[in-house]
Design a protein around this motif. Structure first.
Motif, PDB file in Angstrom:
ATOM      1  N   CYS A 147       0.826  -1.216   0.000  1.00 53.93           N
ATOM      2  CA  CYS A 147       0.000   0.000   0.000  1.00 53.93           C
ATOM      3  C   CYS A 147       0.861   1.268   0.000  1.00 53.93           C
ATOM      4  CB  CYS A 147      -0.911  -0.040   1.224  1.00 53.93           C
ATOM      5  SG  CYS A 147      -1.622   1.524   1.722  1.00 53.93           S
ATOM      6  N   PRO A 148       0.769   2.108  -1.056  1.00 51.63           N
ATOM      7  CA  PRO A 148       1.574   3.336  -1.112  1.00 51.63           C
ATOM      8  C   PRO A 148       1.278   4.290   0.050  1.00 51.63           C
ATOM      9  CG  PRO A 148       0.636   2.844  -3.271  1.00 51.63           C
ATOM     10  CD  PRO A 148      -0.024   1.925  -2.290  1.00 51.63           C
ATOM     11  N   ALA A 149       0.012   4.403   0.433  1.00 50.18           N
ATOM     12  CA  ALA A 149      -0.337   5.298   1.535  1.00 50.18           C
ATOM     13  C   ALA A 149       0.257   4.794   2.853  1.00 50.18           C
ATOM     14  CB  ALA A 149      -1.852   5.432   1.652  1.00 50.18           C
ATOM     15  N   CYS A 150       0.346   3.468   2.996  1.00 53.18           N
ATOM     16  CA  CYS A 150       0.987   2.907   4.195  1.00 53.18           C
ATOM     17  C   CYS A 150       2.468   3.267   4.207  1.00 53.18           C
ATOM     18  CB  CYS A 150       0.821   1.393   4.237  1.00 53.18           C
ATOM     19  SG  CYS A 150      -0.894   0.831   4.280  1.00 53.18           S
ATOM     20  N   GLY A 151       3.086   3.207   3.026  1.00 56.92           N
ATOM     21  CA  GLY A 151       4.478   3.633   2.912  1.00 56.92           C
ATOM     22  C   GLY A 151       4.637   5.097   3.281  1.00 56.92           C
ATOM     23  N   HIS A 152       3.667   5.918   2.866  1.00 57.87           N
ATOM     24  CA  HIS A 152       3.707   7.351   3.190  1.00 57.87           C
ATOM     25  C   HIS A 152       3.600   7.549   4.706  1.00 57.87           C
ATOM     26  CE1 HIS A 152       3.155  11.649   2.460  1.00 57.87           C
ATOM     27  NE2 HIS A 152       2.148  11.611   3.309  1.00 57.87           N
ATOM     28  N   LEU A 153       2.689   6.832   5.337  1.00 59.70           N
ATOM     29  CA  LEU A 153       2.552   6.935   6.795  1.00 59.70           C
ATOM     30  C   LEU A 153       3.872   6.591   7.483  1.00 59.70           C
ATOM     31  CD1 LEU A 153      -0.299   5.693   9.072  1.00 59.70           C
ATOM     32  CD2 LEU A 153       2.033   4.967   9.536  1.00 59.70           C
ATOM     33  N   GLU A 154       4.496   5.510   7.045  1.00 64.06           N
ATOM     34  CA  GLU A 154       5.737   5.071   7.683  1.00 64.06           C
ATOM     35  C   GLU A 154       6.878   6.055   7.426  1.00 64.06           C
ATOM     36  OE1 GLU A 154       6.090   2.818   9.837  1.00 64.06           O
ATOM     37  OE2 GLU A 154       4.187   1.754   9.667  1.00 64.06           O
ATOM     38  N   LYS A 155       6.934   6.614   6.211  1.00 67.52           N
ATOM     39  CA  LYS A 155       7.998   7.576   5.900  1.00 67.52           C
ATOM     40  C   LYS A 155       7.858   8.847   6.726  1.00 67.52           C
ATOM     41  CE  LYS A 155       8.581   5.948   1.160  1.00 67.52           C
ATOM     42  NZ  LYS A 155       8.200   6.179  -0.259  1.00 67.52           N
ATOM     43  N   ILE A 156       6.620   9.312   6.901  1.00 65.64           N
ATOM     44  CA  ILE A 156       6.406  10.568   7.616  1.00 65.64           C
ATOM     45  C   ILE A 156       6.432  10.376   9.132  1.00 65.64           C
ATOM     46  CG2 ILE A 156       4.850  12.536   7.935  1.00 65.64           C
ATOM     47  CD1 ILE A 156       6.142  12.266   5.133  1.00 65.64           C
TER      48      ILE A 156
END
Length: 245
Positions: free
Chosen positions: A88-97
């Motif tokens: 999930c790209p949005a999950c990746g975004h959550l983890e990156k931020i």
């Protein structure tokens, strides 16, 4: 149509005035663009950048019977539940931020995190089972009980090493290498490379998906974050701080 009786004749604006107004307009536009850029830049900047994954050796990780992976210090009063799909790209975004900020709060004993990993994006991976195999790899690492190790592996899998949807994904050997780079033992590496937990992980992912659908009224969306059975707006910049408070 009647015409005005005024005899005033508007004078043409001088070229100097035109240039001045044009320059002013450009300045205004530039200011707006800069403000928008700064806002987006701030919202997309990793919080607590430089902290990294969980550091404290007192942080443990446990694999629950339902497949949930709990990362935190013993006896912590609060648990944040996070539903994620490894693709999930949005999950990746959550983890990156927010991943580094989450790691620090875990180290400080402010809360534990209960990861519920789902696999509804299997079909969006080239191998058609990447999410399931990545969940199996997470379970192999979690079984070792080493909190910082699991945190490093999870961080890599959702940030720098996360595949793109419908692009090339990782085979089991690559997943095992990512775990080894995070510090996993030979036993953990073997568990991943042989696909030892794939069938179990598939069952756990299905259970997590049902739990997520129940929380969201029949719909499933990742990432989804809950605290005390209440949905958290993870796009709020202060959600991690608020959860720790």
């Amino acid at each position: 149509m009647s015409q005005s009786s005024s005899k005033h004749t508007p004078q043409p604006v001088s070229s100097k005035t035109t240039y001045a107004l044009g320059a002013l307009a450009l300045v205004v536009v530039a200011a707006i663009v800069f403000a928008v850029y700064q806002w987006n830049r701030g919202s997309d900047s990793p919080r607590n950048d430089g902290y990294g994954a969980v550091r404290d050796a007192a942080v443990s990780v446990a694999l629950d019977s339902d497949g949930a992976i709990v990362l935190g210090k013993p006896g912590v009063a609060k648990t944040v539940e996070i539903f994620e799909d490894p693709l999930c790209p949005a999950c990746g975004h959550l983890e990156k931020i927010f991943g580094q900020e989450i790691a620090q709060q875990i180290d400080e004993g402010k809360f534990a995190v209960r990861y519920r990993l789902v696999n509804f994006l299997d079909s969006a991976s080239r191998s058609k089972d990447y999410s399931t195999r990545a969940i199996a790899a997470n379970e192999c690492v979690a079984q070792a009980g080493d909190g910082p190790l699991y945190s490093r592996f999870h961080e890599a899998l959702f940030t720098t090493r996360q595949p793109e949807e419908r692009g090339a994904d990782h085979d089991n050997q690559t997943l095992a290498t990512i775990a080894k780079d995070a510090g996993a033992s030979d036993e953990v590496v073997r568990c991943i490379s042989t696909g030892q937990r794939v069938d179990t992980a598939r069952n756990h992912a299905e259970a997590a998906l049902k739990a997520l659908e129940a929380e969201l009224g029949g719909k499933a969306a990742t990432p989804s974050v809950f605290l005390d059975d209440k949905k958290v707006d993870w796009q709020n910049d202060d959600w991690v701080v608020n959860a720790a408070g």
